[in-house]
Motif scaffolding. Structure first.
Motif: not given
Length: 56
Positions: A1-3, A19, A35, A38, A40-42, A45, A55-56
Motif C-alpha cells: 500500500m503506497a503513501h 525516498c 503508487a 512506492c 511503503d517504507c515510510g 513520513e 499510509a493510504e
C-alpha cells in the motif's frame, strides 16, 4: 500500500530527497507519490515538516 501526500504539503521537497526509490516527484502545487514505485517504507513520513504524508 503506497503513501499519499495531502493538501498540507508545502512543496519543500524533503520527502523526495528521503525516498530510496525516487517514487516522489513535484506535482501541481504539491508533491505526489507514484503508487506503482512506492515500497511503503515510510522514510518520507518522518521527513515531512507538516505531517502531510500518510499510509493510504
Amino acid at each position: 500500500m503506497a503513501h499519499v501526500i495531502n493538501d498540507e504539503c508545502v512543496s519543500c521537497g524533503a520527502c523526495a530527497a528521503a525516498c530510496p526509490v525516487s517514487a516522489i516527484s513535484e506535482g501541481d502545487g504539491k508533491y505526489v507519490v507514484d503508487a506503482a514505485t512506492c515500497i511503503d517504507c515510510g522514510a518520507c513520513e518522518g521527513e515531512c515538516p507538516t505531517g502531510a504524508i500518510q499510509a493510504e
